[in-house]
Scaffold this motif. Sequence first.
Motif, PDB file in Angstrom:
ATOM      1  N   PRO A 350       0.791  -1.336  -0.075  1.00 45.56           N
ATOM      2  CA  PRO A 350       0.121  -0.201   0.099  1.00 45.56           C
ATOM      3  C   PRO A 350       0.799   1.140   0.042  1.00 45.56           C
ATOM      4  CG  PRO A 350      -0.776  -1.702   1.583  1.00 45.56           C
ATOM      5  CD  PRO A 350       0.479  -2.118   1.290  1.00 45.56           C
ATOM      6  N   ILE A 381      -7.601   5.549   2.964  1.00 45.58           N
ATOM      7  CA  ILE A 381      -8.338   4.432   2.484  1.00 45.58           C
ATOM      8  C   ILE A 381      -7.372   3.108   3.044  1.00 45.58           C
ATOM      9  CG2 ILE A 381      -9.238   2.879   0.690  1.00 45.58           C
ATOM     10  CD1 ILE A 381      -9.955   5.639  -0.884  1.00 45.58           C
ATOM     11  N   PHE A 382      -6.306   3.042   2.672  1.00 43.93           N
ATOM     12  CA  PHE A 382      -5.525   2.037   3.004  1.00 43.93           C
ATOM     13  C   PHE A 382      -5.726   1.854   4.766  1.00 43.93           C
ATOM     14  CE2 PHE A 382      -3.394   2.337  -1.445  1.00 43.93           C
ATOM     15  CZ  PHE A 382      -4.013   0.991  -1.671  1.00 43.93           C
ATOM     16  N   ALA A 384      -7.831   3.059   7.037  1.00 42.38           N
ATOM     17  CA  ALA A 384      -9.071   2.466   7.262  1.00 42.38           C
ATOM     18  C   ALA A 384      -9.279   0.851   7.165  1.00 42.38           C
ATOM     19  CB  ALA A 384     -10.023   3.303   6.641  1.00 42.38           C
ATOM     20  N   TRP A 385      -8.737   0.481   5.774  1.00 38.17           N
ATOM     21  CA  TRP A 385      -9.036  -1.052   5.610  1.00 38.17           C
ATOM     22  C   TRP A 385      -8.005  -1.636   6.467  1.00 38.17           C
ATOM     23  CZ3 TRP A 385     -12.095  -3.995   2.861  1.00 38.17           C
ATOM     24  CH2 TRP A 385     -11.565  -5.224   2.669  1.00 38.17           C
ATOM     25  N   LYS A 386      -6.898  -1.328   7.090  1.00 36.68           N
ATOM     26  CA  LYS A 386      -5.971  -2.057   7.908  1.00 36.68           C
ATOM     27  C   LYS A 386      -6.419  -2.006   9.157  1.00 36.68           C
ATOM     28  CE  LYS A 386      -1.189  -1.922   9.562  1.00 36.68           C
ATOM     29  NZ  LYS A 386       0.357  -1.627   9.377  1.00 36.68           N
ATOM     30  N   ARG A 388      -9.605  -1.906  10.131  1.00 34.74           N
ATOM     31  CA  ARG A 388     -10.876  -2.758   9.675  1.00 34.74           C
ATOM     32  C   ARG A 388     -10.452  -4.348   9.969  1.00 34.74           C
ATOM     33  NH1 ARG A 388     -15.680  -3.455   6.702  1.00 34.74           N
ATOM     34  NH2 ARG A 388     -15.638  -5.546   5.609  1.00 34.74           N
ATOM     35  N   GLN A 389      -9.156  -4.679   9.372  1.00 34.69           N
ATOM     36  CA  GLN A 389      -8.689  -5.875   9.500  1.00 34.69           C
ATOM     37  C   GLN A 389      -8.519  -6.379  11.188  1.00 34.69           C
ATOM     38  OE1 GLN A 389      -9.179  -7.894   6.671  1.00 34.69           O
ATOM     39  NE2 GLN A 389      -9.849  -5.483   6.179  1.00 34.69           N
ATOM     40  N   GLY A 413     -15.597   2.341   9.027  1.00 38.27           N
ATOM     41  CA  GLY A 413     -15.076   1.281   8.030  1.00 38.27           C
ATOM     42  C   GLY A 413     -15.304   0.046   8.502  1.00 38.27           C
ATOM     43  N   SER A 414     -15.800  -0.290   9.689  1.00 39.99           N
ATOM     44  CA  SER A 414     -15.898  -1.599  10.163  1.00 39.99           C
ATOM     45  C   SER A 414     -17.158  -2.024  10.830  1.00 39.99           C
ATOM     46  CB  SER A 414     -14.952  -2.000  11.355  1.00 39.99           C
ATOM     47  OG  SER A 414     -14.842  -0.703  12.436  1.00 39.99           O
ATOM     48  N   ASP A 416     -20.171  -2.542   9.345  1.00 39.99           N
ATOM     49  CA  ASP A 416     -20.648  -3.521   8.543  1.00 39.99           C
ATOM     50  C   ASP A 416     -20.419  -4.945   9.020  1.00 39.99           C
ATOM     51  OD1 ASP A 416     -18.098  -3.138   7.499  1.00 39.99           O
ATOM     52  OD2 ASP A 416     -18.892  -4.527   5.813  1.00 39.99           O
TER      53      ASP A 416
END
Length: 495
Positions: A350, A381-382, A384-386, A388-389, A413-414, A416
């Motif tokens: 990323p 974005i990256f 937030a995705w990290k 989220r994981q 971001g998480s 859902d």
Amino acid sequence: MAIHSDFKRDWLSNPKTEFLAGLVVALALIPEAIGFAIIAGVDPRVGLYASFSIAVIISMIGGRPGMISAATAAVAVLVVPLVRDHGVEYLFAATILMGIFQAIAALLRLDLLMRFVSRSVITGFVNALAILIFMAQLPQLTGEAFTWQTYAMVAAGLAIIYGLPKLTSWVPSPLAAIIVLAAVSIYFRVDVSTVGDMGELPDSLPWIHIPQIPITWETLQIIAPYSLAMAAVGLLESLLTASIVDDMTETRSDKKRETYGQGIANFVTGFIGGMGGCAMIGQSVINIKSGGRRRLSTFVAGVMLLVLIVGLGPLVAQIPMPALVAVMIFVSISTFRWKSFTEITHHPWPSNFVMIATVVMVVATHDLSIGVLTGVLLSGIFFAWKVRQLVTIQDFVEVTTHRYVFGGQIFFGSVDMLYEAMEFNEEGIDTVIIDVHDAHFWDISATGMLDKIVERLQNEGKTVELIGLNEASATLVEKYSDNDRPFESLGVVGH
């Protein structure tokens, strides 16, 4: 005592080196300022006066000693429609308003937004600028300028720049290259383009000029969008360049003071018939590489620029462009972060993607703001995705009770993941326990999702127990919970 110490450090330490560094920058500023004025569609003196004014003012009140600010292409390209449709007087007014907007930005501490610019974005910004600096030299090396004399002089200039430091450090090698090549060009009448070919140099000093425009609401509507864009791009480039110079000199700078300084410099420049400007990474690198570290070098660059164009105009006009091209190629090579090639092999993908995307967008659009904003958006974005994981979800069924255990950072971001993990309309289940001991709620998206889950379960006739909200999360829930505040009945908030 501290003021006296700062004055000695910024203005009296190593004056010879600071003066020579400033002189090199002044020579390099001349064709750049003329070129940027041409881009904007105005007389060359508008760019030259602006570079003088901004450099001198920022040297005294800016927050990053040693950094060079002047008229720039990043700002010039923004005002082309304004000058074309309304004239140069509106440009002067827009520059004044640009300074006001930047002063407001300093009051609002918008400089703190730089903390959200990742290292990958800065690396991409630097590499893109290095590429743009090199590309800007190509017109002098192609087309009608394609002659063996041009290439020979560029090669000789680079040889002097890289070779002289091995013999002596008494004079900055870029200055030596300019002087030697100018002497050779003038003496032997070498057929190459010169500074004079770029545009007519002014022969008078700048003076106070009140923009000749109607002071009306309509005028404000015309110039405000341009001023806002100029202010934003100027601050973005200035603060990024300040961070780069911080790294090069291993020192820290006052970004809030720099923001104020840029605003004041542009405000004043508009009143002497100049265009807007900001920090210049190329000239800043020249200054640093030539030994300039303090305010004196920036001040000398501005003053000597005016001295050269007004007092020594005929001589300066004969300086061969290949000499300045050689200096800018040196700047391009020095600016590019060559280590980034090897870093690609071991940095996370990323980070590499953000860096490359920043470079591609800047080079493709020639707009630094678009490239940097692209990089910042991708970084967000990256990230937030990290994050989220890192969310963990476990669930256990014990007779008629279904227990969910959530952990990690719960935010937009998480959320859902929480909803998708829930089993609704379960038969044989009359109690649902939601355990959030290891979770933290960050925003209204998180509280809204909890509202939604609990309300749906309660509508199914189930008993809901929410346990483990930490104090910060519980306070957030108490403040922003909707749907008749279902959590109040659970006894988990209000403490």
